[in-house]
Structures are given as structure tokens and as C-alpha cells.
Design an enzyme around this catalytic site. Structure first.
Site, PDB file in Angstrom:
ATOM      1  N   CYS A 205      15.904   0.490 -11.111  1.00 27.61           N
ATOM      2  CA  CYS A 205      16.985   1.253 -11.750  1.00 27.61           C
ATOM      3  C   CYS A 205      16.819   1.363 -13.263  1.00 27.61           C
ATOM      4  O   CYS A 205      16.927   2.454 -13.834  1.00 27.61           O
ATOM      5  CB  CYS A 205      18.335   0.653 -11.383  1.00 27.61           C
ATOM      6  SG  CYS A 205      18.638  -1.006 -12.039  1.00 27.61           S
TER       7      CYS A 205
ATOM      8  N   HIS B  79      22.822  -3.133 -12.389  1.00 31.28           N
ATOM      9  CA  HIS B  79      22.413  -1.800 -11.913  1.00 31.28           C
ATOM     10  C   HIS B  79      22.847  -0.744 -12.914  1.00 31.28           C
ATOM     11  O   HIS B  79      23.844  -0.897 -13.625  1.00 31.28           O
ATOM     12  CB  HIS B  79      23.026  -1.500 -10.544  1.00 31.28           C
ATOM     13  CG  HIS B  79      22.474  -0.252  -9.917  1.00 31.28           C
ATOM     14  ND1 HIS B  79      21.162  -0.144  -9.497  1.00 31.28           N
ATOM     15  CD2 HIS B  79      23.042   0.957  -9.673  1.00 31.28           C
ATOM     16  CE1 HIS B  79      20.952   1.071  -9.011  1.00 31.28           C
ATOM     17  NE2 HIS B  79      22.070   1.749  -9.112  1.00 31.28           N
TER      18      HIS B  79
ATOM     19  N   HIS C 186      19.930   7.860  -9.774  1.00 30.24           N
ATOM     20  CA  HIS C 186      19.553   6.454  -9.937  1.00 30.24           C
ATOM     21  C   HIS C 186      18.542   6.050  -8.879  1.00 30.24           C
ATOM     22  O   HIS C 186      18.329   6.743  -7.886  1.00 30.24           O
ATOM     23  CB  HIS C 186      20.782   5.542  -9.883  1.00 30.24           C
ATOM     24  CG  HIS C 186      21.457   5.463  -8.541  1.00 30.24           C
ATOM     25  ND1 HIS C 186      22.136   4.353  -8.093  1.00 30.24           N
ATOM     26  CD2 HIS C 186      21.565   6.371  -7.524  1.00 30.24           C
ATOM     27  CE1 HIS C 186      22.628   4.557  -6.896  1.00 30.24           C
ATOM     28  NE2 HIS C 186      22.304   5.778  -6.527  1.00 30.24           N
TER      29      HIS C 186
END
Length: 387
Positions: A299, A347, A359
């Protein structure tokens, strides 16, 4: 990583949901931390489908969190290794100079031996553990020529500097070893969590996977509904601001608009468009923990690479990226902003507008466009404008 945590802005909360592409991908969604909450076990004693899902979610969440720790340790290792290499090169160079200074003193000792003068003092100096202490306690310097004194001074200086550099290098090597241990630990943790998740998934029947796919489909629909709702709110706020006579000077719900000029907004939009274009071109590439492209990403690797394409340098990990810009309310999020998730900030996604983001979701999934509410409103930590 507690030192990097921020309190959650009240405006940066929204409900969210995961988006399944496959049933197994749905299972691996980044979701709740609780391993115990959920439905009761089935009548045959096996864990319920909900319990399995939450357990798998938690394992993949832990794997992603450990991935960020791995990324941080890997970055530190690289920097420390360069530092150690530089220091070792310096020590080697200083050792050569020290050897040359010793050889010069040795030539004086040989000359003294041939003439029969001052052999004991010079020989004792060359064998002394600490030449400086020797000179402090003797009268040898009084019996040396100017050239010999210069050679002795140079030797003592070189010896002291070399010893200090060796000690610094030793400390740096110790630090590097500790960081390498952290790297191995984080890597082992990621591998362990992924293996456990795969083992749980392997025990599901085809019927259970199909049921989960239906559950996840409903969750996706709810996430998309929440994203559309946010998009309407943002559009209404934009129309109201544009129609307000005092829009340029009055305070509004948007902290970013009151703090930036039209020209700065335009400059940001240009950079953001480049970052989003890069991120969109990566859609379909696999999530691989520790990866920074070009064939795969995790990520933070994706967000870093996307903004690099726009000419903006971001740190490697989510823990540092969250501090690399200006925090804005979720209601004021603009395309290009970074949306961070979870209390441990493990994240991140790139906001593209209308409540959506691009993402790299988690191990086993692919870079994709998804609602920012993919995992629940409560997991949204903050929104940061990086440029």
C-alpha cells in the site's frame, strides 16, 4: 510505532466496507481486529463462517501491519549499511596513514640503531600500548629532531583518530545487526500470518465460499452507497462555496480552502492528477508485501511511487507518510489526498474523488479502485494532503 500515531479526527470517520473481487479476496479484506467477536460456533463444533472470516481478516491485518514494520526496517537497514560501508572505508584509509606514520618512525629507530643513539626510547615508543602516555612520562621528545617530532605527532594523531573511527564503526555495525534482526522478525511474522490465513481458507467448502461472496457483495453495495453519499455532500458544499459572495474570505467547513489560494489549489490539482494517473495505470498489479514497483506494490509502496511520478518525494512507510503533509477533514478530501486507516496507521489509499480511492489492498489481492469505506467507517484514521 506509537510515537507516529495521531488521534483520529472526528470528521475523518465514515462507515465502510470491503470490496470482494473473488470469494477468497473477500475473506482477506483488511477488517476488524477482534478475533473473538461474531456468531456462535456451528452445531457440529466447527467455527462459524463469520468467525472464520474475522479470523482471516485479522491475520491479514496483522500481516499488513508487519509489512509496514518490514518496510521501515528495510529502509533503515539500507541507510545504515551505506553508513557502515563509508565508515569502514574511512577506517581502512586511516589505517593506511597510520601504517605509513609507523613506518616513518621505524626508519628513525633503524637510523638510531645504526648510530647507537636513543634506541631504547624509540623502540619502547613503538611497542607502547599508548604512545601518548609514554611521551607524557619521558624526555624522549627533548632528544628528537624537528622532523622526528613531526613524525611522532602525526603518528599519535593518526592513532587516536583511527581508534575513534573503529569504535564508531563497531557501534554502527551493532546497530545494523539489530535492525537486520528486526527485519528478519517482521518478515517471519508476515509469512506466519499469511500461512495461517491460507490454512483457514483451505478448510472452507465451495458452498461456504459462495455464501461469503454474497455477503461481501452486499457489503460492497453498502460501501458504494456510503461513497456516493460522501460525493453528494462534497458536491453540495462545493456549489454552496462557489455561490457564496464571500467565499474567498469567509471561513468554511473546508480548512484547506481557507488556508490556500486558488493558484495553490490549481498547482496541487495538477500534481494530484499525475499521481492519480500513475496509480490508475497500476490497477491489476498484485499486492506484494515490501514491493515498491514496477510490477507489484504494497500500500505505501504504491502511494510513494504515485506521488513520485508527480514530483513529490514521500517517505517509505505509512507511519511516516501520515506526517508528510497537511491533515484535512474527510469532508474536504480532494483527489490525490492520502487516506490512512486503522489506529496503527498500517494502510493507505490514494483518494480519487466521489468517495473512492486507488490502493493496494492486502496480500492476495490486486491494486484496484474501491470505496474508502471498504472496511468500515471506524477504520478511517485521517486524510493527508502531501503537496
Amino acid at each position: 510505532m506509537a510515537s507516529h500515531r495521531r488521534s483520529r479526527p472526528s470528521a475523518a470517520r465514515g462507515a465502510g466496507i470491503r470490496t470482494p473481487v473473488l470469494a477468497t479476496a473477500a475473506l482477506t479484506s483488511v477488517a476488524l481486529l477482534s478475533q473473538t467477536a461474531g456468531a456462535a460456533p456451528s452445531e457440529d463444533g466447527r467455527p462459524s463462517l463469520e468467525e472464520v472470516e474475522k479470523k482471516v481478516d485479522d491475520l491479514y491485518r496483522q500481516a499488513e501491519s508487519s509489512t509496514e514494520k518490514y518496510d521501515a526496517a528495510k529502509e533503515r537497514t539500507g541507510k545504515q549499511r551505506k553508513r557502515v560501508d563509508t565508515m569502514l572505508d574511512d577506517v581502512a584509509e586511516r589505517t593506511d596513514r597510520l601504517n605509513r606514520a609507523r613506518e616513518e618512525l621505524g626508519s628513525f629507530a633503524a637510523a638510531q640503531y645504526r648510530t647507537g643513539t636513543e634506541v631504547p626510547q624509540t623502540a619502547t615508543f613503538l611497542l607502547a600500548d599508548d604512545p601518548q602516555d609514554y611521551f607524557d612520562q619521558s624526555q624522549l621528545m627533548n632528544r628528537l629532531t624537528s622532523r622526528q617530532k613531526d613524525a611522532v605527532d602525526d603518528y599519535v594523531t593518526q592513532q587516536s583518530a583511527t581508534m575513534k573511527k573503529r569504535q564508531e564503526a563497531a557501534r554502527s555495525l551493532e546497530t545494523l545487526t539489530e535492525t537486520q534482526d528486526d527485519l528478519r522478525t517482521a518478515k517471519a511474522t508476515v509469512q506466519s500470518k499469511l500461512a495461517s490465513a491460507r490454512q483457514l481458507l483451505s478448510k472452507l467448502t465451495a458452498e461456504e465460499k459462495a455464501r461469503l461472496a454474497q455477503i461481501e457483495k452486499k457489503k460492497q453495495e453498502e460501501a458504494d452507497r456510503k461513497a456516493a453519499e460522501l460525493a453528494k455532500q462534497q458536491a453540495a458544499a462545493a456549489r454552496q462555496e462557489a455561490s457564496s459572495p464571500s467565499a474567498g474570505s469567509s471561513s468554511s467547513s473546508s480548512s484547506s480552502s481557507s488556508a490556500s489560494s486558488p493558484s495553490s489549489d490549481s498547482a496541487y490539482a495538477t500534481k494530484a492528477a499525475k499521481a492519480i494517473a500513475f496509480a490508475r495505470a497500476q490497477i491489476g498489479k498484485p499486492y506484494v508485501w515490501g514491493a515498491t514497483g514496477p510490477g507489484s506494490y504494497d500500500c505505501s509502496g504504491l502511494s510513494q511511487a504515485a506521488w513520485k511520478a508527480a514530483g513529490v518525494s514521500l517517505p517509505r512507510t505509512t507511519y511516516d507518510q501520515v506526517n508528510a503533509g497537511t491533515t484535512v477533514p474527510l469532508a474536504d478530501a480532494q483527489p490525490g489526498d492520502l487516506v490512512f486507516f486503522y489506529d496503527d496507521i498500517s494502510h493507505v489509499g490514494i483518494y480519487i474523488g466521489n468517495g473512492m480511492m486507488i490502493h493496494a489492498p492486502k496480500p492476495g489481492a490486486y491494486v484496484r479502485e474501491e470505496s474508502i469505506y471498504y472496511g468500515g467507517e471506524s477504520i478511517i484514521h485521517s486524510v493527508v494532503r502531501p503537496a
